[in-house]
Write an enzyme that holds these catalytic residues in place. Structure first.
Site, mmCIF file in Angstrom:
data_model
loop_
_atom_site.group_PDB
_atom_site.id
_atom_site.type_symbol
_atom_site.label_atom_id
_atom_site.label_comp_id
_atom_site.label_asym_id
_atom_site.label_seq_id
_atom_site.Cartn_x
_atom_site.Cartn_y
_atom_site.Cartn_z
ATOM 1 C CB SER A 19 -0.900 0.013 1.237
ATOM 2 O OG SER A 19 -1.562 1.258 1.309
ATOM 3 C CB SER A 21 -2.386 4.479 2.330
ATOM 4 O OG SER A 21 -3.323 4.301 1.308
ATOM 5 C CB THR A 68 -7.290 -1.131 0.629
ATOM 6 O OG1 THR A 68 -7.225 -1.423 -0.763
ATOM 7 C CG2 THR A 68 -6.213 -1.921 1.351
ATOM 8 C CE LYS A 72 -11.350 0.195 -1.372
ATOM 9 N NZ LYS A 72 -11.231 0.948 -2.622
ATOM 10 C CG ASN A 93 -12.081 4.993 0.677
ATOM 11 O OD1 ASN A 93 -12.916 5.681 1.242
ATOM 12 N ND2 ASN A 93 -11.234 5.484 -0.196
ATOM 13 C CG ASP A 108 -11.967 4.606 -3.562
ATOM 14 O OD1 ASP A 108 -10.859 5.118 -3.310
ATOM 15 O OD2 ASP A 108 -12.217 3.396 -3.380
ATOM 16 N N GLY A 133 -15.857 -2.037 -16.255
ATOM 17 C CA GLY A 133 -15.735 -2.677 -14.943
ATOM 18 C C GLY A 133 -16.991 -2.503 -14.121
ATOM 19 C CB ALA A 137 -12.538 0.619 -8.370
ATOM 20 C CB ILE A 221 -8.883 3.995 -11.361
ATOM 21 C CG1 ILE A 221 -9.426 2.584 -11.420
ATOM 22 C CG2 ILE A 221 -9.946 4.960 -11.861
ATOM 23 C CD1 ILE A 221 -10.465 2.357 -10.343
ATOM 24 N N GLY A 244 -4.201 6.821 -12.308
ATOM 25 C CA GLY A 244 -4.715 6.329 -11.031
ATOM 26 C C GLY A 244 -4.043 6.944 -9.804
HETATM 27 P P1 NDP Z 1 -12.637 -5.760 -8.180
HETATM 28 O O1 NDP Z 1 -11.934 -7.064 -8.024
HETATM 29 O O2 NDP Z 1 -13.808 -5.441 -7.322
HETATM 30 O O3 NDP Z 1 -13.143 -5.650 -9.726
HETATM 31 C C1 NDP Z 1 -12.344 -6.055 -10.806
HETATM 32 C C2 NDP Z 1 -13.004 -5.671 -12.138
HETATM 33 O O4 NDP Z 1 -12.130 -6.049 -13.203
HETATM 34 C C3 NDP Z 1 -14.333 -6.371 -12.396
HETATM 35 O O5 NDP Z 1 -15.172 -5.528 -13.124
HETATM 36 C C4 NDP Z 1 -13.903 -7.575 -13.235
HETATM 37 O O6 NDP Z 1 -14.913 -8.093 -14.066
HETATM 38 C C5 NDP Z 1 -12.840 -6.929 -14.097
HETATM 39 N N1 NDP Z 1 -11.933 -7.954 -14.650
HETATM 40 C C6 NDP Z 1 -10.965 -8.647 -13.987
HETATM 41 N N2 NDP Z 1 -10.367 -9.520 -14.826
HETATM 42 C C7 NDP Z 1 -10.980 -9.377 -16.036
HETATM 43 C C8 NDP Z 1 -10.814 -9.988 -17.319
HETATM 44 N N3 NDP Z 1 -9.877 -10.960 -17.514
HETATM 45 N N4 NDP Z 1 -11.595 -9.586 -18.333
HETATM 46 C C9 NDP Z 1 -12.530 -8.621 -18.155
HETATM 47 N N5 NDP Z 1 -12.731 -7.995 -16.963
HETATM 48 C C10 NDP Z 1 -11.980 -8.374 -15.927
HETATM 49 O O7 NDP Z 1 -11.503 -4.650 -8.055
HETATM 50 P P2 NDP Z 1 -11.674 -3.099 -7.707
HETATM 51 O O8 NDP Z 1 -12.897 -2.607 -8.395
HETATM 52 O O9 NDP Z 1 -11.552 -2.873 -6.268
HETATM 53 O O10 NDP Z 1 -10.340 -2.477 -8.374
HETATM 54 C C11 NDP Z 1 -10.162 -2.426 -9.775
HETATM 55 C C12 NDP Z 1 -8.850 -1.707 -10.068
HETATM 56 O O11 NDP Z 1 -8.902 -0.357 -9.613
HETATM 57 C C13 NDP Z 1 -7.629 -2.323 -9.377
HETATM 58 O O12 NDP Z 1 -6.562 -2.330 -10.299
HETATM 59 C C14 NDP Z 1 -7.316 -1.359 -8.239
HETATM 60 O O13 NDP Z 1 -5.946 -1.327 -7.913
HETATM 61 C C15 NDP Z 1 -7.746 -0.034 -8.849
HETATM 62 N N6 NDP Z 1 -8.112 0.975 -7.845
HETATM 63 C C16 NDP Z 1 -7.491 2.190 -7.877
HETATM 64 C C17 NDP Z 1 -7.815 3.165 -6.974
HETATM 65 C C18 NDP Z 1 -7.114 4.477 -7.031
HETATM 66 O O14 NDP Z 1 -7.197 5.256 -6.067
HETATM 67 N N7 NDP Z 1 -6.435 4.791 -8.112
HETATM 68 C C19 NDP Z 1 -8.841 2.962 -5.934
HETATM 69 C C20 NDP Z 1 -9.466 1.643 -5.992
HETATM 70 C C21 NDP Z 1 -9.091 0.699 -6.913
HETATM 71 P P3 NDP Z 1 -15.935 -9.231 -13.506
HETATM 72 O O15 NDP Z 1 -16.933 -8.502 -12.675
HETATM 73 O O16 NDP Z 1 -16.505 -9.859 -14.719
HETATM 74 O O17 NDP Z 1 -15.090 -10.191 -12.681
#
Ligand code: NDP
Length: 284
Positions: A19, A21, A68, A72, A93, A108, A133, A137, A221, A244
């Site tokens: 992290s 943070s 995180t 969450k 968060n 967020d 997505g 997030a 992000i 991000g």
């Molecule tokens: P989640 O695990 O909750 O969600 C992951 C998402 O990615 C889902 O929509 C999932 O689809 C999709 N996904 C994963 N693998 C695949 C694939 N092979 N093909 C298509 N879609 C895929 O994660 P979060 O939402 O918490 O985080 C997502 C990203 O955002 C991370 O990289 C995290 O580090 C980043 N983030 C950045 C922040 C910032 O402050 N910049 C804050 C929070 C997060 P499905 O639903 O179909 O599985």
């Protein structure tokens, strides 16, 4: 010497060793000259372990936590109170502990909104956004776009049902099949990658930006790597971008102010510190 104990806060998750943070908050503590501590706190998955750990931290006098993955949703469930944005996002968060109870925030949402504005994006009733997505997030991103007054928010996700569940709680949101994402780009003003695709160690995000209008903003992000293939491609197309790291810095600020009582500044010096840390870390 003050006999007051330092104010304590931290970031809780699993795993937590990577992290960024602590770097952000410790830098702000140093700048503000506040006697505070900000720790990394590893809490194994599951609501019960989160509850036990959070109870323990409150007994020790912690002022609050950043939370995180994978906690969450647990953080929101643990709280006594949450504002409407946080309840709508379905996840928190940031927690603030006080004698009156535990208050939950989802920064967020404001973090994404502030960094989008900082990237020069103007969001209005006429704006059309495509969010890729439907994880935690993406839910925050969709809530932020809605709060900014975005007229149309399309959600495309591999698992369509998850996008439908988010769209059901956001008035201007609709869904799109994952394999229709390229075809939809022609009239999009804001494209956001809120999947984990493109992150170091994950599969790449496959999308062709050719059809995006030249005035569009592309936000990613994901911040490892800092310049994702999506952002590099967007730059090649002459499009405005948001990364991000900007969101990460902005989401940290409200917690710092609530726990430590000083308003922190998101600036280039802080960004440089984080970029240096990411560069030293190497590939995940
Ligand atoms: P989640 O695990 O909750 O969600 C992951 C998402 O990615 C889902 O929509 C999932 O689809 C999709 N996904 C994963 N693998 C695949 C694939 N092979 N093909 C298509 N879609 C895929 O994660 P979060 O939402 O918490 O985080 C997502 C990203 O955002 C991370 O990289 C995290 O580090 C980043 N983030 C950045 C922040 C910032 O402050 N910049 C804050 C929070 C997060 P499905 O639903 O179909 O599985």
């Amino acid at each position: 010497m003050s006999d007051q104990a330092p104010i304590r806060a931290g970031v809780a998750g699993f795993p937590i060793q990577h992290s960024l943070s602590p770097l952000i908050h410790r830098e702000w503590l140093k700048r503000a000259g506040v006697d505070g501590r900000y720790d990394r706190i590893e809490i194994p998955p599951g609501y019960e372990s989160f509850q036990q750990a959070a109870d323990d931290l409150r007994r020790k006098g912690y002022a609050g936590l950043n939370v995180t993955l994978p906690h969450k949703e647990n953080a929101l469930r643990y709280a006594d109170e949450a504002d409407s944005t946080t309840s709508r996002a379905g996840a928190a968060n940031t927690l603030v502990f006080s004698a009156a109870g535990v208050k939950a925030y989802n920064t967020d949402v404001s973090g994404f909104a502030l960094s989008l504005k900082a990237a020069g994006a103007v969001v209005s009733e006429q704006s059309r956004a495509l969010v890729l997505g439907a994880g935690g997030a993406a839910r925050g991103v969709a809530a932020a776009l809605s709060d900014l007054g975005c007229g149309s928010i399309m959600l495309a996700n591999r698992t369509l049902e998850k996008a439908e569940a988010i769209a059901a709680s956001i008035p201007s949101a609709t869904t799109l099949a994952w394999d229709r994402r390229d075809a939809a780009l022609g009239d999009i003003d804001i494209l956001v990658n809120a999947t984990s695709l493109g992150m170091s160690g994950e599969r790449p995000l496959e999308i062709s930006l050719s059809a995006l209008p030249k005035s569009a903003v592309v936000a990613d992000i994901v911040y490892t790597p800092l310049k994702t293939a999506l952002l590099a491609d967007a730059e090649q197309h002459g499009l405005q971008t948001m990364d991000g790291l900007s969101m990460l810095m902005h989401q940290a600020a409200p917690g710092f102010e609530m726990w430590f009582g000083e308003q922190p500044v998101v600036d280039d010096a802080l960004r440089e510190l984080l970029v240096t840390a990411l560069n030293h870390r190497g590939p995940a």
